[in-house]
Each structure stands twice: as C-alpha cells, then as structure tokens.
Scaffold this motif. Sequence first.
Motif, PDB file in Angstrom:
ATOM      1  N   VAL A 104       3.554  -0.330   3.124  1.00 38.21           N
ATOM      2  CA  VAL A 104       3.015  -1.695   3.079  1.00 38.21           C
ATOM      3  C   VAL A 104       1.732  -1.806   3.901  1.00 38.21           C
ATOM      4  N   LEU A 105       1.633  -1.054   4.993  1.00 37.06           N
ATOM      5  CA  LEU A 105       0.388  -1.097   5.767  1.00 37.06           C
ATOM      6  C   LEU A 105      -0.776  -0.523   4.968  1.00 37.06           C
ATOM      7  N   LEU A 106      -0.526   0.572   4.259  1.00 33.32           N
ATOM      8  CA  LEU A 106      -1.584   1.131   3.409  1.00 33.32           C
ATOM      9  C   LEU A 106      -1.908   0.194   2.246  1.00 33.32           C
ATOM     10  N   ALA A 107      -0.877  -0.438   1.688  1.00 33.87           N
ATOM     11  CA  ALA A 107      -1.100  -1.344   0.564  1.00 33.87           C
ATOM     12  C   ALA A 107      -1.930  -2.555   0.963  1.00 33.87           C
ATOM     13  N   ALA A 108      -1.827  -2.982   2.224  1.00 31.52           N
ATOM     14  CA  ALA A 108      -2.560  -4.157   2.685  1.00 31.52           C
ATOM     15  C   ALA A 108      -4.011  -3.846   3.048  1.00 31.52           C
ATOM     16  N   LEU A 109      -4.349  -2.572   3.213  1.00 30.90           N
ATOM     17  CA  LEU A 109      -5.700  -2.207   3.665  1.00 30.90           C
ATOM     18  C   LEU A 109      -6.829  -2.745   2.780  1.00 30.90           C
TER      19      LEU A 109
END
Length: 333
Positions: A160-165
């Motif tokens: 999710v952190l990568l998806a939010a980038l």
Amino acid sequence: MTTLLETRYRTVLRLLPAYYRRHREEEMVEVYLWDLDEETQDQSRPTLGEVASVAALAVRSRLAATGAPRPYAVLGSAVRHFALFAVLLQAAAALVDRVLELTWAATHGAGDWHMFLSGFTGRGPLMGVVEVAQWTLPLLWTVGFFALLHDRRRLARTSVLLAALPTLWPFAGPLVSGLEPWDPWFATAGALFAWLPALALCAAHHRDAPAAVLPAGTPGLVFAACSVVTGASEVLLSVTPDAAWAPVTCFVVGALGWLLLRRRRADASAAGGAVALAALSLLLLAVRIAMLYPWLGLPVPVVFIGGALAQAAVLTLLTVALAVLARRDLAAR
C-alpha cells in the motif's frame, strides 16, 4: 536518587497511554538503565532508536486490540476497519480503471493503441519511468488488500505504501520537470485518499492486532463485487469523469449493503465498523468536494456538475446516518 537520564527516559515514556505506563513504566526504565554507570547518566540521553521504538509502541498501544481499556480497543478496531474498507475501494478502482483503459485502447483501432503506448514512450526517459510507475504501482492496492486478508502484514504494508507513491508526483513533478503545477485541490484530495488509508493500515494492523476479517463474504467475492460496481459506475453511469466518481459510487452501495447486513445479524465489531464507515464517508465527501470545486464556474456540462453534487448530497446524508449509528453503538456498549 533520580538521575537526569532517568528523567529523560520517563519524559519519552509519556508518549505511551496512561494504562500502559501504569503496568510497564518501571520495568522499562529499569531495562533502559541496566548496566549503565550512574556517574555518566547525567551526560547521556535516550538514543534516537529508543525514542522511535517508544513512539511506535505508543501508536500500537493506542490502537490496541485485546487487554486494553475499551476506548483504545474501539479506536483500534475502527482504524483497522477504515484501512481495510479504504484499501478495498482503492484496489477495485485501480484495477478497473486499467482494465477499461486497456480494453478501450485495444479495441478502437491502431490509432488509440499507439496513443496509449506513446504515453509511456513519447516524452523522454524521466516521464516514461514516471508514467510506467503511475500506471503499475496503483495495482499494488490489490496485492495489499489480499495480503492483509491472508495475514501477510509486512507484504500488505509494503504494497500500500508503494501504491500510494504516485499521488506525490503532482507535488514533486513541477519541481523536477517542466510540468505545469497541478490544481492543488485535485492533488491534495488524491494524496489524502491514498495516504490516510495506507498509514492507517501500517499503524493499526500491527503484530499484536487480530487478523483482518471482512464483515461478509470471501475476499475474492467481495473484491469481484466491488470491481463490478466500480466498472458499472464508469461505463453505465459515467456522468462525471473525475477520479472520485467510481470509488464514491462503490462506497455508497457497499455502505448500504453493510447497513442491511447489520439489521439481519449482530456484529461483534459493530461499533468499530460504524465508526470506520463514518470516517471513510467523511473522507470521501471531502475528496468529492475537493475534486468538484475546480470545475465550478467553468463551461462544463450541467450533467457533470449535477452528478457530482448529487454524490456529495448522498454522501452527506450517509455520513450523518453512519455517525449517528456509530454514536449509538458506542453509547450502548
């Protein structure tokens, strides 16, 4: 005699909630001061790693699961439900958007397919990498959703952190390229909608939290249903082309389904679920208004403004209803 270092440690430990300090503060201070020369303690300070560790523990203990006072347990349950529901919305919207985009490009002739590919290759190496990242990284919302429901928490957090980038590019892009600045309303709304669920998942689904569970259905069935509703809202009810339309429509349908399910059976996590849905509804209402505001006063079709205003009105009513329900649940327990 209390040393300066002990006082500093106790100051750092005040980050922890009172219930946790009552049971663990003395033990933690003893551990920190163990095997330290008392004569040098007045010249020492807690390390950055120790402060970060206490801060992380403060978050976990405030978003507690079991063994904590009821307000902390309810707060933890609400944040975990909020993260789960919001990640589901993001996952369905990201996957459906890309499937529809690929389908359109592949079925409307060579010109549309070339236009699709040129978005990745026609603007230089930097923009090519950015476009690939913006197209592929949001698909990790789906990975994060299924990883969370299969109790793969580290994979879920990373995904999710990568998806939010990509939502940070509207802020960084004008600084490193010749792009025109994005409208601040659009950029801020998109970033909030991505990063609040991502950070909530990282904070609340900690190692001491219970496994994530959907209120009804299997992960695959629920995800498929959300994808169908999201896709239908874009294909059949596409009166407004902005990024908030499909997630808001899916949320309204899902929240109404949750309310009907709640009437039919008791839910042990009702208070946490109602609070989570009320918070998510409020976030979506803010996103809906923020993405509508820049269009006001511009020569756009009336149906576009009307559809967005109708969504905002429905979300407002739903937010109020969910907030009232959450308050009743909290007062009744």
